[in-house]
Design a protein around this motif. Structure first.
Motif, PDB file in Angstrom:
ATOM      1  N   ARG A 140      54.684 -64.268   7.882  1.00 28.15           N
ATOM      2  CA  ARG A 140      54.572 -65.455   8.715  1.00 28.15           C
ATOM      3  C   ARG A 140      53.407 -66.326   8.285  1.00 28.15           C
ATOM      4  N   LEU A 141      52.995 -66.202   7.018  1.00 30.88           N
ATOM      5  CA  LEU A 141      51.740 -66.809   6.594  1.00 30.88           C
ATOM      6  C   LEU A 141      51.629 -68.258   6.976  1.00 30.88           C
ATOM      7  N   LEU A 142      52.677 -69.018   6.743  1.00 29.13           N
ATOM      8  CA  LEU A 142      52.678 -70.417   7.199  1.00 29.13           C
ATOM      9  C   LEU A 142      53.908 -70.716   8.042  1.00 29.13           C
ATOM     10  N   CYS A 143      54.685 -69.689   8.330  1.00 24.66           N
ATOM     11  CA  CYS A 143      55.884 -69.883   9.150  1.00 24.66           C
ATOM     12  C   CYS A 143      56.775 -70.983   8.593  1.00 24.66           C
ATOM     13  N   GLN A 203      46.016 -65.957  10.038  1.00 27.48           N
ATOM     14  CA  GLN A 203      47.447 -65.749   9.831  1.00 27.48           C
ATOM     15  C   GLN A 203      47.818 -64.282   9.973  1.00 27.48           C
ATOM     16  N   TYR A 227      49.115 -62.925  13.442  1.00 26.08           N
ATOM     17  CA  TYR A 227      50.364 -63.399  14.029  1.00 26.08           C
ATOM     18  C   TYR A 227      51.322 -62.269  14.372  1.00 26.08           C
TER      19      TYR A 227
END
Length: 456
Positions: free
Chosen positions: A3-6, A289, A292
Motif C-alpha cells: 500500500r506504499l502509495l495506494c 506508509q 497502513y
C-alpha cells in the motif's frame, strides 16, 4: 509495501463508443459502449465525456475511464455499487477486481461493481506536473522538514511544485465537487436513478460531498476510513491529522516488533526509531506508509534493523515514476483548489516547531508548507458543508495512521450517521484491516439496509 502509495497499475487500455439510451433522457448523457478490458476480460471497460468546467461547458470535455463487473444474479440485482478510490490521485479502474471481488457473495449478487479513474488520473484524461526526480521522490511526497525542523528546502520545493502543476488548464478544474459531479455523470451514463457506493479514505469525503449535493440520487453509501470534513480546512486538516494518526497507530507496530525482539533487535522501538531518523531521515516516509497495514510491519522492522546494524537495506517497492507524477499532480490540484491555505512561510515554520514538540514521530511534517501556499488560483466555489444523511453507514478503525478515529468522529457529527467502530489498526476497514464483526455490519447494510452504531 503493497500500500506504499495506494496507487494501482494503469495498464488497462480503454475504448468506448457512445450510443443513445432512453434511460438517460433526464440529462442527455449518453450511455457507454462496453468492451472487454484488454488487461483482464473479467471487467468491461468504457469511457464517457464530462465537462472540464461545469460552470463553463464551452471550455470542452475530459474523458472518464470506467469499468464494470456485472452481478452474476440479475434476478437479485439491487443496482450499482460504485467503488470510490482514495488519494486524491489514486486509480479506481481496477477496483471491481482488487477490492470488489473480495466482497461476500451476497453483496456481489445484488450489485454491479463499477470502478473509475477520477478526472486527471490514469486512463481518464491525465495530468502531470513534470517534476524533477528529486521533487517527485517518495521522501518528498509529504513535506518532511529538514534538520531541526528547518523548512527552507520545503518552501523552495513547494514554490517549484506550484509553478509546475499550474501549467495545464485541467489543474484548475480538479476539485472534490467536480468529482462528485463526474460521479453523477457516471450514474446517468449507467442509466441508474440512484447509486450505492463504497468510498475509502479520501473517497469518503467524495461520497459525503456527493450525498450532500445529490441526496435524492444516493441509495446506500458506505464511508470507510473518514477524516474531518471541516469546510474551512479539508485537505489542510487531513494533513495536520497525520500527526494524531501516527501516534495512535505506532504502538501497534512497537508491540509487534517487541514481541519479535530476537529477530529484529530494536529494543525500545520508539526510541530506536527517533534515534535512527536523526541520521536517516528517509525512514520517516517509510515508517508512515509502513503503518497502513500489519502486513507491512515486517518490512519496516527489517529496514530499521538493517539501518541500525549497517547492513544492506531491503528494497522498498516504489510505483512507476509516471504513476507517481500523476498522483502528485492530482493530489496537489485537489487540495489546493478545494480550500484556501495560509500564504506565509513564517506561519508554517512556527506550526512545524510546535508540532515537533507535541508529535515527535512525525517531526512537524503534518503542519509543513505545501504547494498550496503558492497556488495562483482562487477557489471557484466554497468547500462543501456536509449535510446530514440517512443514506450513510460509516466504518472506522480506532488506530488508523492516515484518517484517525478522532477525525472520523467529526465526519460522523456532520453526517449524523451511524458509525461502526472497529478495534483494529491500519488504514481501511471493510474487508481490509478491520475484523469480521465490522465486515458483517457493513455487509448487512449493503444487503438489507441495516444501519446502526456498533462497536467491533
Amino acid at each position: 509495501m503493497r500500500r506504499l502509495l495506494c496507487v494501482t497499475a494503469l495498464t488497462t487500455v480503454l475504448t468506448g463508443c457512445l450510443s443513445a439510451s432512453p434511460a438517460m433522457a433526464e440529462t442527455g448523457q449518453t450511455g457507454p459502449g462496453w468492451t472487454a478490458c484488454p488487461a483482464d476480460p473479467r471487467q468491461e471497460c468504457a469511457t464517457i465525456q464530462v465537462p472540464m468546467d461545469y460552470q463553463d461547458p464551452a471550455k470542452g470535455h475530459v474523458s472518464l475511464a470506467i469499468s464494470r463487473i456485472r452481478t452474476a444474479k440479475p434476478e437479485t440485482r439491487r443496482g450499482v455499487l460504485l467503488l470510490i478510490p482514495g488519494g486524491p490521485g489514486n486509480s479506481g479502474l481496477s477496483r471491481p477486481l482488487t477490492h470488489g471481488m473480495r466482497l461476500p457473495r451476497e453483496v456481489l449478487d445484488r450489485y454491479d461493481l463499477v470502478g473509475f479513474d477520477p478526472r486527471g488520473v490514469g486512463a481518464s484524461t491525465p495530468i502531470t506536473c513534470g517534476l524533477s526526480s528529486d521533487d517527485a521522490h517518495l521522501r518528498n511526497f509529504h513535506p518532511w522538514p529538514g534538520p531541526g525542523g528547518d523548512i527552507t528546502a520545503n518552501v523552495a520545493r513547494a514554490r517549484r511544485v506550484a509553478e509546475a502543476c499550474t501549467r495545464v488548464e485541467l489543474a484548475r478544474h480538479i476539485t472534490t465537487r467536480n468529482e462528485a459531479r463526474d460521479i453523477d455523470q457516471i450514474r446517468q451514463a449507467l442509466g441508474e436513478r440512484k447509486l450505492s457506493y463504497w468510498g475509502v479514505s479520501y473517497g469518503t469525503y467524495v461520497g459525503a460531498v456527493y450525498t450532500t449535493m445529490f441526496p435524492s440520487r444516493t441509495d446506500r453509501a458506505v464511508l470507510d476510513s473518514s477524516d474531518d470534513p471541516d469546510p474551512r480546512r479539508v485537505a489542510r486538516g487531513w494533513l495536520n491529522n497525520f500527526a494524531v494518526g501516527v501516534e495512535d497507530r505506532f504502538p501497534d507496530f512497537a508491540a509487534w516488533a517487541t514481541a519479535r525482539e530476537s529477530t529484529y533487535g530494536l529494543g525500545d522501538v520508539r526510541a530506536t526509531y527517533l534515534a535512527l531518523t536523526e541520521t536517516h531521515p528517509d525512514l520517516r516516509a517509510y515508517m508512515f506508509q509502513g503503518l497502513y497495514s500489519d502486513s507491512t510491519f515486517p518490512l519496516l522492522a527489517e529496514y530499521m534493523r538493517a539501518l541500525r546494524a549497517g547492513d544492506p537495506l531491503p528494497t522498498i517497492p516504489l510505483p512507476p515514476p509516471d504513476q507517481h507524477q500523476n498522483a502528485v499532480a492530482v493530489l496537489t490540484a485537489t487540495g489546493c483548489n478545494d480550500v484556501a491555505w495560509p500564504r506565509s512561510a513564517g506561519h508554517y515554520a512556527r506550526a512545524v516547531a510546535r508540532d515537533r514538540l507535541t508529535y515527535p514521530l512525525t517531526a512537524g511534517m503534518p503542519q509543513n508548507i505545501t504547494a498550496c501556499a503558492f497556488w495562483p488560483y482562487r477557489q471557484a466555489e466554497p468547500a462543501t458543508r456536509i449535510a446530514p444523511s440517512s443514506k450513510v453507514l460509516m466504518i472506522q478503525n480506532r488506530r488508523d495512521p492516515a484518517t484517525p478515529y478522532s477525525a472520523g468522529l467529526k465526519m460522523r457529527d456532520a453526517l449524523r450517521a451511524p458509525l461502526v467502530s472497529v478495534d483494529a489498526g491500519g488504514h481501511g476497514a471493510y474487508f481490509a484491516n478491520g475484523n469480521a464483526c465490522g465486515n458483517d455490519a457493513v455487509t448487512a447494510f449493503l444487503v438489507h439496509g441495516t444501519r446502526a452504531d456498533r462497536d467491533c
